[in-house]
Scaffold this motif. Sequence first.
Motif, PDB file in Angstrom:
ATOM      1  N   LEU A  47       0.859  -1.172   0.000  1.00 24.08           N
ATOM      2  CA  LEU A  47       0.000   0.000   0.000  1.00 24.08           C
ATOM      3  C   LEU A  47       0.900   1.229   0.000  1.00 24.08           C
ATOM      4  CD1 LEU A  47      -3.096   0.828   0.546  1.00 24.08           C
ATOM      5  CD2 LEU A  47      -2.447   0.861   2.960  1.00 24.08           C
ATOM      6  N   PHE A  48       0.431   2.307  -0.605  1.00 26.73           N
ATOM      7  CA  PHE A  48       1.192   3.556  -0.597  1.00 26.73           C
ATOM      8  C   PHE A  48       0.431   4.578   0.232  1.00 26.73           C
ATOM      9  CE2 PHE A  48       2.589   7.660  -2.508  1.00 26.73           C
ATOM     10  CZ  PHE A  48       3.956   7.534  -2.284  1.00 26.73           C
ATOM     11  N   VAL A  49       1.085   5.126   1.256  1.00 31.52           N
ATOM     12  CA  VAL A  49       0.467   6.155   2.086  1.00 31.52           C
ATOM     13  C   VAL A  49       1.214   7.466   1.891  1.00 31.52           C
ATOM     14  CG1 VAL A  49      -0.457   4.548   3.783  1.00 31.52           C
ATOM     15  CG2 VAL A  49       1.853   5.435   4.100  1.00 31.52           C
ATOM     16  N   VAL A  50       0.463   8.550   1.766  1.00 27.28           N
ATOM     17  CA  VAL A  50       1.073   9.845   1.463  1.00 27.28           C
ATOM     18  C   VAL A  50       0.278  10.942   2.166  1.00 27.28           C
ATOM     19  CG1 VAL A  50      -0.269  10.101  -0.682  1.00 27.28           C
ATOM     20  CG2 VAL A  50       1.910  11.320  -0.425  1.00 27.28           C
ATOM     21  N   THR A  51       0.966  11.957   2.650  1.00 24.57           N
ATOM     22  CA  THR A  51       0.333  13.021   3.428  1.00 24.57           C
ATOM     23  C   THR A  51      -0.405  14.006   2.531  1.00 24.57           C
ATOM     24  OG1 THR A  51       2.189  12.846   4.976  1.00 24.57           O
ATOM     25  CG2 THR A  51       0.766  14.767   5.195  1.00 24.57           C
ATOM     26  N   GLN A  52      -1.609  14.395   2.975  1.00 25.51           N
ATOM     27  CA  GLN A  52      -2.349  15.463   2.304  1.00 25.51           C
ATOM     28  C   GLN A  52      -1.694  16.806   2.595  1.00 25.51           C
ATOM     29  OE1 GLN A  52      -6.772  13.578   3.111  1.00 25.51           O
ATOM     30  NE2 GLN A  52      -6.542  15.804   3.110  1.00 25.51           N
ATOM     31  N   LYS A  53      -1.744  17.716   1.635  1.00 24.42           N
ATOM     32  CA  LYS A  53      -1.235  19.070   1.875  1.00 24.42           C
ATOM     33  C   LYS A  53      -2.134  19.827   2.835  1.00 24.42           C
ATOM     34  CE  LYS A  53       0.926  19.347  -2.704  1.00 24.42           C
ATOM     35  NZ  LYS A  53       0.898  20.013  -4.026  1.00 24.42           N
ATOM     36  N   ASP A  54      -3.443  19.637   2.723  1.00 20.39           N
ATOM     37  CA  ASP A  54      -4.416  20.291   3.602  1.00 20.39           C
ATOM     38  C   ASP A  54      -5.293  19.214   4.230  1.00 20.39           C
ATOM     39  OD1 ASP A  54      -6.374  21.727   4.876  1.00 20.39           O
ATOM     40  OD2 ASP A  54      -6.797  23.070   3.189  1.00 20.39           O
ATOM     41  N   PRO A  55      -5.177  18.994   5.547  1.00 15.47           N
ATOM     42  CA  PRO A  55      -5.926  17.908   6.182  1.00 15.47           C
ATOM     43  C   PRO A  55      -7.450  18.038   6.101  1.00 15.47           C
ATOM     44  CG  PRO A  55      -4.170  18.695   7.617  1.00 15.47           C
ATOM     45  CD  PRO A  55      -4.277  19.671   6.485  1.00 15.47           C
ATOM     46  N   VAL A  56      -7.957  19.244   5.855  1.00 17.89           N
ATOM     47  CA  VAL A  56      -9.410  19.428   5.851  1.00 17.89           C
ATOM     48  C   VAL A  56     -10.054  19.030   4.531  1.00 17.89           C
ATOM     49  CG1 VAL A  56      -9.217  21.295   7.532  1.00 17.89           C
ATOM     50  CG2 VAL A  56      -9.385  21.851   5.100  1.00 17.89           C
ATOM     51  N   VAL A  57      -9.266  18.842   3.479  1.00 14.69           N
ATOM     52  CA  VAL A  57      -9.819  18.426   2.186  1.00 14.69           C
ATOM     53  C   VAL A  57     -10.339  17.000   2.309  1.00 14.69           C
ATOM     54  CG1 VAL A  57      -9.308  17.958  -0.244  1.00 14.69           C
ATOM     55  CG2 VAL A  57      -8.327  19.966   0.876  1.00 14.69           C
ATOM     56  N   ASP A  58     -11.625  16.799   1.999  1.00 14.46           N
ATOM     57  CA  ASP A  58     -12.244  15.500   2.239  1.00 14.46           C
ATOM     58  C   ASP A  58     -12.039  14.522   1.087  1.00 14.46           C
ATOM     59  OD1 ASP A  58     -13.834  13.883   4.058  1.00 14.46           O
ATOM     60  OD2 ASP A  58     -15.364  13.923   2.482  1.00 14.46           O
ATOM     61  N   ALA A  59     -11.886  15.035  -0.124  1.00 17.31           N
ATOM     62  CA  ALA A  59     -11.692  14.154  -1.280  1.00 17.31           C
ATOM     63  C   ALA A  59     -10.459  14.622  -2.055  1.00 17.31           C
ATOM     64  CB  ALA A  59     -12.933  14.162  -2.177  1.00 17.31           C
ATOM     65  N   PRO A  60      -9.263  14.365  -1.515  1.00  9.22           N
ATOM     66  CA  PRO A  60      -8.035  14.891  -2.135  1.00  9.22           C
ATOM     67  C   PRO A  60      -7.748  14.270  -3.499  1.00  9.22           C
ATOM     68  CG  PRO A  60      -7.506  13.338  -0.394  1.00  9.22           C
ATOM     69  CD  PRO A  60      -8.978  13.559  -0.319  1.00  9.22           C
ATOM     70  N   GLY A  61      -7.363  15.126  -4.442  1.00 11.94           N
ATOM     71  CA  GLY A  61      -6.925  14.659  -5.748  1.00 11.94           C
ATOM     72  C   GLY A  61      -5.408  14.620  -5.817  1.00 11.94           C
ATOM     73  N   PHE A  62      -4.895  14.404  -7.016  1.00 12.92           N
ATOM     74  CA  PHE A  62      -3.450  14.259  -7.201  1.00 12.92           C
ATOM     75  C   PHE A  62      -2.690  15.495  -6.726  1.00 12.92           C
ATOM     76  CE2 PHE A  62       0.426  14.376  -9.892  1.00 12.92           C
ATOM     77  CZ  PHE A  62       1.002  13.188  -9.478  1.00 12.92           C
ATOM     78  N   ASP A  63      -3.233  16.681  -6.998  1.00 13.77           N
ATOM     79  CA  ASP A  63      -2.547  17.919  -6.619  1.00 13.77           C
ATOM     80  C   ASP A  63      -2.713  18.261  -5.139  1.00 13.77           C
ATOM     81  OD1 ASP A  63      -1.626  18.335  -9.203  1.00 13.77           O
ATOM     82  OD2 ASP A  63      -3.408  19.467  -9.798  1.00 13.77           O
ATOM     83  N   ASP A  64      -3.534  17.490  -4.421  1.00 14.57           N
ATOM     84  CA  ASP A  64      -3.781  17.763  -3.002  1.00 14.57           C
ATOM     85  C   ASP A  64      -2.897  16.937  -2.069  1.00 14.57           C
ATOM     86  OD1 ASP A  64      -5.936  19.622  -3.441  1.00 14.57           O
ATOM     87  OD2 ASP A  64      -7.187  17.891  -3.972  1.00 14.57           O
ATOM     88  N   VAL A  65      -2.040  16.070  -2.633  1.00 13.78           N
ATOM     89  CA  VAL A  65      -1.148  15.256  -1.799  1.00 13.78           C
ATOM     90  C   VAL A  65       0.301  15.547  -2.169  1.00 13.78           C
ATOM     91  CG1 VAL A  65      -2.844  13.411  -1.543  1.00 13.78           C
ATOM     92  CG2 VAL A  65      -1.170  13.276  -3.398  1.00 13.78           C
ATOM     93  N   TYR A  66       1.195  15.349  -1.193  1.00  9.76           N
ATOM     94  CA  TYR A  66       2.623  15.460  -1.486  1.00  9.76           C
ATOM     95  C   TYR A  66       3.022  14.294  -2.378  1.00  9.76           C
ATOM     96  CZ  TYR A  66       2.860  18.961   2.217  1.00  9.76           C
ATOM     97  OH  TYR A  66       2.674  20.083   2.978  1.00  9.76           O
ATOM     98  N   LYS A  67       4.111  14.439  -3.092  1.00  7.42           N
ATOM     99  CA  LYS A  67       4.493  13.408  -4.062  1.00  7.42           C
ATOM    100  C   LYS A  67       5.379  12.317  -3.458  1.00  7.42           C
ATOM    101  CE  LYS A  67       1.970  15.288  -7.048  1.00  7.42           C
ATOM    102  NZ  LYS A  67       1.140  15.966  -6.069  1.00  7.42           N
ATOM    103  N   VAL A  68       6.052  12.606  -2.354  1.00  8.21           N
ATOM    104  CA  VAL A  68       6.882  11.599  -1.692  1.00  8.21           C
ATOM    105  C   VAL A  68       6.100  11.001  -0.532  1.00  8.21           C
ATOM    106  CG1 VAL A  68       9.023  11.126  -0.443  1.00  8.21           C
ATOM    107  CG2 VAL A  68       9.020  12.753  -2.345  1.00  8.21           C
ATOM    108  N   GLY A  69       5.940   9.693  -0.536  1.00 10.73           N
ATOM    109  CA  GLY A  69       5.234   8.989   0.524  1.00 10.73           C
ATOM    110  C   GLY A  69       5.963   7.705   0.867  1.00 10.73           C
ATOM    111  N   THR A  70       5.240   6.756   1.430  1.00  8.00           N
ATOM    112  CA  THR A  70       5.871   5.538   1.927  1.00  8.00           C
ATOM    113  C   THR A  70       5.111   4.301   1.479  1.00  8.00           C
ATOM    114  OG1 THR A  70       6.518   6.776   3.904  1.00  8.00           O
ATOM    115  CG2 THR A  70       6.744   4.388   3.997  1.00  8.00           C
TER     116      THR A  70
END
Length: 202
Positions: A47-70
């Motif tokens: 599974l790939f987990v990645v942090t949202q840029k804004d935690p309040v966004v309920d349906a994050p798209g590609f531009d709403d998450v950081y590109k480096v994750g785990t």
Amino acid sequence: MPDEMLNLPVIPLRGLTILPGTTVHFDVSRKQSIAAANEAVTTGEKLFVVTQKDPVVDAPGFDDVYKVGTVVEVKQLNKMPDRIVRVMVEAKERGIIHSYNEENSCIKGDIEIIKEPDEKITQVREIALLRELKDELALYDGINHELTPVGIKNIDNQESLSGTMLQIIMRIRMDFKTKRTIMVSIHCPAALFRTGCMERNI
């Protein structure tokens, strides 16, 4: 084209950064995130987990998450009250997400695995740095009293400098933006010293 690319289910995380070498749990309630966790368990894939840029966004798209994750392995899923699922994962390695689209009710992405550089350090030097790091941690915790007995035991059981650093990063109080700084560094464990996390609190 990167040497190693995986197509994996993706879970965006609110205000949380997970670093390689750690075992953590987090709660998910969004249908797509629950579906992603279930797919990873059902298929046996990671599974790939990645942090949202804004935690309040309920349906994050590609531009709403950081590109480096785990990239993580799902170890356990537990259903909680109020349609929440608790996910326990073992974090394996860093990755970069290149695409983000919905498949089978969950988000999937093409993930490039980040190749970590080899640590150029002698065994004697590593032992000395490890001792120094644990001494600094004891001083830090003597002032801040943040670590649980289990946390202290897990840190003490680490035999490598990198493993010890990652356990400390996950267990001391630190905002997720600082953890993001560590995550995107070329060699993330060494960034603990560069950010001065413990020094600021001693």
